[in-house]
Enzyme design. Structure first.
Site, mmCIF file in Angstrom:
data_model
loop_
_atom_site.group_PDB
_atom_site.id
_atom_site.type_symbol
_atom_site.label_atom_id
_atom_site.label_comp_id
_atom_site.label_asym_id
_atom_site.label_seq_id
_atom_site.Cartn_x
_atom_site.Cartn_y
_atom_site.Cartn_z
ATOM 1 N N ASP A 8 0.839 -1.202 0.000
ATOM 2 C CA ASP A 8 0.000 0.000 0.000
ATOM 3 C C ASP A 8 0.881 1.261 0.000
ATOM 4 O O ASP A 8 0.836 2.048 0.941
ATOM 5 C CB ASP A 8 -0.958 -0.003 1.209
ATOM 6 C CG ASP A 8 -0.233 -0.058 2.554
ATOM 7 O OD1 ASP A 8 0.949 -0.470 2.585
ATOM 8 O OD2 ASP A 8 -0.834 0.326 3.579
ATOM 9 N N HIS A 239 9.324 0.381 8.872
ATOM 10 C CA HIS A 239 8.782 -0.977 9.012
ATOM 11 C C HIS A 239 8.955 -1.887 7.782
ATOM 12 O O HIS A 239 9.497 -2.973 7.878
ATOM 13 C CB HIS A 239 7.289 -0.885 9.341
ATOM 14 C CG HIS A 239 6.976 0.079 10.437
ATOM 15 N ND1 HIS A 239 7.308 -0.161 11.743
ATOM 16 C CD2 HIS A 239 6.379 1.301 10.424
ATOM 17 C CE1 HIS A 239 6.918 0.853 12.500
ATOM 18 N NE2 HIS A 239 6.353 1.758 11.718
HETATM 19 CA CA LIG Z 1 2.859 -0.625 3.958
#
Ligand SMILES: [Ca+2]
Length: 305
Positions: A8, A239
């Site tokens: 995303d 992340h």
């Molecule tokens: Ca992501």
């Protein structure tokens, strides 16, 4: 390693794609699926195409994925990633368009065509992977492995005090995927929050950098600004590239097989991940230790290319 990326984009997703592209000697990107999360799914697909253009992966198909979670309203993260998801610095749209199938259909088709060969790296909410597993119950056997960036085991969340964002954006999908019996590695906040970079690290990228180093630095400057404004801290977390790093080199971490449950009922703790040794239920690999220094050095090298 043959990779299907579910993503995303998203600033840290962009860094993850650059990390992957810098390791194409060991990783072939077979396809990309977009998913709602940081931005709506069509925007995520458009951003994925722009990022693939930047690294020369112009033949890799991108499929638009789920437009909303399985059982809750859509909620997106432009407050962190900018209105377009890439801090407004990604340049013009790609000349390519997404393929006509959905991300879940694309994943099922590829898994059936290449049984046992594909590794999925999921960097957003798990809606597409859940849908694919509902379409094809044999998906856990058809895939070689799955890496998920998500969860916060034994630590605080980043979107609520209890929940990590990717899990919180679709808890039902996460519960389904984590309990489905995939050979799955879960890269959660308990490890990714230990890898933080500051402005000096970011400025170092641009010194001897290649064509995307300046772009990566622009993304990270935006990220640092958001972390400063929202959290009052002078570092940011990275992340998604960490999940790619540990997929390509499992030696970066020690793992422990645990059952991971996702809270679905309590509105206060919805999306919280809890790990236990429950016998007889499908376990996932959680990370016990993580070589943060090596990982950040490899990321810096990848971004400088
Ligand atoms: Ca992501």
């Amino acid at each position: 390693m043959r990779i299907v990326l579910d993503t995303d984009p998203g600033i840290d997703d962009a860094l993850a794609i650059f990390y992957l592209a810098a390791h194409r000697d060991v990783a072939e990107l077979v396809a990309v699926g977009s998913v709602h999360g940081n931005v709506p799914s069509p925007t995520a697909a458009a951003n994925a195409l722009r990022l693939l253009d930047r690294v020369g992966w112009t033949e890799v198909p991108v499929a638009v994925g789920a437009h909303q979670p399985l059982a809750q309203e859509l909620s997106t993260g432009e407050v962190v990633h900018g209105g377009d998801g890439l801090a407004g610095v990604a340049g013009p749209p790609s000349s390519r368009a997404p393929v006509s199938v959905s991300a879940a259909e694309q994943l099922v088709g590829l898994a059936r065509a290449h049984p046992g060969e594909l590794t999925v790296i999921a960097l957003g909410p798990l809606t597409n992977i859940a849908l694919a597993a509902l379409i094809e119950p044999e998906l856990p056997e058809l895939l070689r492995s799955v890496t998920v960036m998500g969860g916060a085991i034994g630590t605080t969340g980043n979107i609520t005090p209890h929940a990590e964002a990717n899990i919180w954006h679709d808890p039902e999908a996460a519960a389904l995927v984590l309990g489905k019996g995939f050979d799955l590695t879960l890269v959660g906040l308990e490890v990714t929050a230990t890898a933080q970079v500051d402005a000096a690290w970011v400025e170092d990228l641009t010194g001897s950098g290649g064509p995307n180093a300046g772009f990566a630095a622009d993304l990270l400057r935006h990220y640092l600004g958001v972390y400063s404004r929202l959290l009052g801290q002078d570092t940011c977390y990275l992340h998604d590239p960490l999940a790619v790093a540990v997929t390509l080199d499992p030696g970066l971490a020690a793992t422990r097989d645990l059952v991971v449950d996702v809270e679905l009922r309590d509105p206060d703790t919805r999306g919280k991940t809890t790990a236990s040794e429950s016998a007889g239920r499908p376990a996932v690999k959680t990370l016990d230790q993580f070589d943060v220094t090596t990982c950040l050095n490899r990321l810096a090298a990848a971004l400088r290319r």
